[in-house]
Design an enzyme around this catalytic site. Structure first.
Site, short mmCIF file in Angstrom:
data_model
loop_
_atom_site.label_atom_id
_atom_site.label_comp_id
_atom_site.label_asym_id
_atom_site.label_seq_id
_atom_site.Cartn_x
_atom_site.Cartn_y
_atom_site.Cartn_z
N GLY A 235 15.51 84.43 123.73
CA GLY A 235 15.53 83.16 123.00
C GLY A 235 16.92 82.56 123.03
N SER A 236 17.28 81.89 121.96
CA SER A 236 18.56 81.18 121.94
C SER A 236 19.72 82.13 121.64
CB SER A 236 18.51 80.09 120.88
OG SER A 236 18.31 80.67 119.61
N VAL A 239 20.32 82.70 117.71
CA VAL A 239 19.45 83.70 117.07
C VAL A 239 19.79 85.09 117.61
CG1 VAL A 239 17.06 84.49 116.81
CG2 VAL A 239 17.61 82.07 116.55
N GLY A 240 20.06 85.16 118.92
CA GLY A 240 20.40 86.46 119.53
C GLY A 240 21.61 87.09 118.87
N GLU A 257 18.13 88.49 125.97
CA GLU A 257 18.19 87.51 127.06
C GLU A 257 18.30 86.15 126.38
OE1 GLU A 257 18.55 87.89 130.17
OE2 GLU A 257 18.18 90.05 130.23
N CYS A 291 14.69 79.48 131.33
CA CYS A 291 16.06 79.99 131.27
C CYS A 291 16.68 79.98 132.66
CB CYS A 291 16.08 81.38 130.66
SG CYS A 291 14.97 82.52 131.44
P1 NDP Z 1 14.79 80.85 119.14
O1 NDP Z 1 15.90 81.72 119.56
O2 NDP Z 1 14.90 80.14 117.86
O3 NDP Z 1 13.42 81.69 119.08
C1 NDP Z 1 13.10 82.77 119.93
C2 NDP Z 1 12.29 83.79 119.13
O4 NDP Z 1 13.08 84.28 118.05
C3 NDP Z 1 11.04 83.18 118.49
O5 NDP Z 1 10.03 84.16 118.43
C4 NDP Z 1 11.54 82.86 117.10
O6 NDP Z 1 10.52 82.71 116.14
C5 NDP Z 1 12.42 84.05 116.80
N1 NDP Z 1 13.42 83.83 115.77
C6 NDP Z 1 13.96 82.66 115.36
N2 NDP Z 1 14.87 82.88 114.38
C7 NDP Z 1 14.91 84.22 114.18
C8 NDP Z 1 15.65 85.08 113.30
N3 NDP Z 1 16.54 84.61 112.45
N4 NDP Z 1 15.43 86.42 113.38
C9 NDP Z 1 14.55 86.93 114.25
N5 NDP Z 1 13.80 86.17 115.09
C10 NDP Z 1 13.99 84.83 115.06
O7 NDP Z 1 14.51 79.84 120.25
P2 NDP Z 1 13.52 78.58 120.16
O8 NDP Z 1 12.21 79.04 120.60
O9 NDP Z 1 13.54 77.89 118.84
O10 NDP Z 1 14.23 77.65 121.19
C11 NDP Z 1 15.48 77.07 120.85
C12 NDP Z 1 16.35 77.05 122.05
O11 NDP Z 1 16.59 78.39 122.50
C13 NDP Z 1 15.78 76.36 123.26
O12 NDP Z 1 15.90 74.99 123.19
C14 NDP Z 1 16.58 77.00 124.35
O13 NDP Z 1 17.82 76.39 124.45
C15 NDP Z 1 16.76 78.41 123.88
N6 NDP Z 1 15.78 79.33 124.48
C16 NDP Z 1 16.15 80.04 125.55
C17 NDP Z 1 15.26 80.86 126.18
C18 NDP Z 1 15.64 81.63 127.37
O14 NDP Z 1 14.77 82.24 127.99
N7 NDP Z 1 16.89 81.62 127.75
C19 NDP Z 1 13.88 81.02 125.71
C20 NDP Z 1 13.58 80.21 124.56
C21 NDP Z 1 14.52 79.44 123.97
P3 NDP Z 1 9.94 81.24 115.80
O15 NDP Z 1 9.28 80.76 117.02
O16 NDP Z 1 9.02 81.53 114.69
O17 NDP Z 1 11.12 80.41 115.39
#
Ligand code: NDP
Length: 492
Positions: A235-236, A239-240, A257, A291
């Site tokens: 994810g982002s 959050v990571g 990642e 990504c």
């Molecule tokens: P996030 O990092 O917010 O979400 C990824 C996952 O983490 C989702 O399952 C999300 O749940 C969960 N999450 C969110 N907040 C927390 C927390 N505090 N603790 C634990 N888990 C959490 O990414 P988004 O999906 O909102 O996308 C936002 C941006 O992230 C994108 O615009 C992009 O820039 C980047 N991104 C990058 C990716 C990659 O492969 N490099 C993949 C996806 C996103 P929930 O969906 O319920 O918020």
């Protein structure tokens, strides 16, 4: 809508799967089709903290049983899951495209690929070979074996809702772990469909758990659970890093990642038509929400104008529309929030002085969805925010390089390093680029997006943290080494 999909839809009142039972939630959310916001894909239960507690507790017992079940049982279960995914890739791909917005061919391809992760790791379960060593001490033998971690938490994103989860779940199970999975909230249907397949397998009760719910509550609760031994997240970056901080206090093994800002370099000796195809595919495939997307085009000055002319022509010709409609080449973006963030980046790019040559506006189409015209910025500078921050949008920016050294400098000039591509006919240039690239994956005469499943995947610097995913490299994260020293003594 196909008959098969109507059958899937009829079931889509998706519950969580906790401790081997389907469970209602404290709350329910609607899953909305981004191609047509009047289409509700389903309603999905939202877990509460007690579900996390129950899931992890059940997983602990089930994991011991699973690890003892033997290689062939594990391999057989994974193989069955993989084959079902592949056999149903059309039906489940349609569901995926409907909730995520990627075009049908991409949705079907993603489900098929998810199946391949399971069949690949079915075989890897059998290949979890240890090693032995001579001891420095006489009469002692050394054995090195790889054991499961225990309970692994998986937190996955929406952009590849079934493939990303599968490349984590399959090796976790193959190597004898139990799983608690929190998928992204905007794509619960794909998560539920995969769980439904796994729930029908001959596995110990509680081995695999699905807990849907918001990241900031349920995701955080899972990441903070004291009894998980590993956590794999995609994810982002923001959050990571929060998850890493939480995990570090309990020494949980981590794999992250995160973001990227992938460059695609075009040199003056490239096949320009092919380079443009690769550029458009890399930048706008999956509506730029990959990504591995090419968000920066670094073009050698002698071919800059010719490349830009072809790039603009091809971008303008892309047919944007409903993800399930024949002939559509780019679907909507995933949500209203993502569309609004993308449009903000377009405004930002203009205010930073880049020239918006095409696209970048919201589109009002026959279906009410989150559509935007793919955007190309020209005359960008490397330090502009649109060239430094991950936008996750159908937006790319062209930068100019005087020579290969400058192209390499620009390619490496962000905090990220996931993939990097170059189009050139010169082996020497490609080799120099490959060696100098500060990224986890390098693509020569290929798009920045598009990887295989049997080799390592991951980035460097702010893109990734922890061991690599996929291929044989996955064993590194999902197992830990045990070294045994054995002194047999003298035989009677
Ligand atoms: P996030 O990092 O917010 O979400 C990824 C996952 O983490 C989702 O399952 C999300 O749940 C969960 N999450 C969110 N907040 C927390 C927390 N505090 N603790 C634990 N888990 C959490 O990414 P988004 O999906 O909102 O996308 C936002 C941006 O992230 C994108 O615009 C992009 O820039 C980047 N991104 C990058 C990716 C990659 O492969 N490099 C993949 C996806 C996103 P929930 O969906 O319920 O918020």
């Amino acid at each position: 809508m196909s008959t098969e999909l109507m059958q899937v839809n009829a079931m889509l009142n998706g519950q969580n799967f906790v401790a081997g039972e389907w469970r209602d939630g404290a709350d329910w959310i609607e899953d909305i089709n981004p191609s047509d916001v009047t289409d509700i894909v389903g309603r999905f239960a939202q877990a509460q903290p007690s579900d996390i507690h129950d899931a992890v507790a059940a997983a602990q017992g089930a994991q011991r049983e699973w690890a003892a079940a033997g290689l062939e049982s594990r391999a057989a279960v994974l193989d069955t899951i993989g084959r079902e995914l592949m056999a149903r890739s059309k039906e489940l791909g349609e569901l995926l495209s409907r909730e995520e917005g990627k075009i049908l061919a991409e949705g079907v391809g993603e489900v098929y690929r998810a199946g391949q992760f399971f069949t690949y790791f079915a075989a890897e379960a059998l290949r979890n070979l240890g090693s032995s060593a001579e001891s420095v001490r006489a009469g002692v033998d050394v054995l090195i074996e790889r054991e499961p971690l225990g309970v692994v938490a998986i937190i996955s994103p929406w952009n590849f809702p079934i493939a990303t989860a599968s490349w984590k779940i399959a090796p976790a199970l193959a190597f004898g772990n139990a799983v608690v999975w929190k998928p992204a909230s905007v794509t619960p249907a794909s998560a539920w469909a995969l769980t439904e397949i796994i729930s029908r397998q001959a596995i110990p009760k509680g081995l695999f758990n699905l807990v849907m719910g918001s990241g900031s509550t349920i995701g955080r609760e899972l990441a903070a659970n004291a009894d998980i031994q590993g956590l794999s997240f995609t994810g982002s970056g923001a959050v990571g890093s929060g998850i890493a901080a939480l995990a570090a206090t309990r020494f949980v093994k981590l794999q992250l990642e995160m973001g990227s800002k992938n460059p695609f370099v075009v040199m003056d000796d490239a096949d320009l038509d092919r380079a443009v195809d690769l550029a458009v595919n890399g930048a706008f495939g999956g509506s730029g929400q990959k990504c591995t997307a090419a968000s920066r085009m670094i073009v050698h000055r002698p071919v800059h104008d010719a490349f830009v002319e072809k790039l603009l022509a091809k971008t303008k010709a892309l047919k944007v529309g409903h993800a399930l409609e024949a002939g559509v080449q780019m679907g909507p973006v995933v949500s209203a929030g993502q569309l609004s963030a993308n449009l903000d980046y377009v405004t930002l790019g203009k205010s930073e002085g880049a020239e918006l040559a095409t696209g970048g506006e919201a589109l009002d189409l026959a279906h009410r969805g989150h559509y935007m015209a793919p955007a190309v910025f020209l005359n960008g500078r490397s330090l502009m925010r649109i060239n430094q921050e991950e936008m996750f949008a159908p937006i790319t920016c062209v930068l100019t390089a005087g020579d290969l050294d400058e192209a390499i400098f620009l390619a490496n000039d962000t905090p990220y390093g996931l993939t990097a591509g170059i189009a050139t006919r010169s082996l020497a240039r490609a080799t120099k680029f490959r060696r100098a690239s500060r990224s986890g994956c390098v693509m020569v005469n290929l798009a920045t997006a598009g990887t295989d499943y049997h080799v390592p995947f991951g980035g460097v610097r702010a893109s990734s943290y922890g061991p690599r995913e996929q291929g044989r490299a996955a064993v590194e994260f999902y197992t830990q080494a045990k070294t045994s020293y054995i002194h047999a003594g003298a035989a009677e």
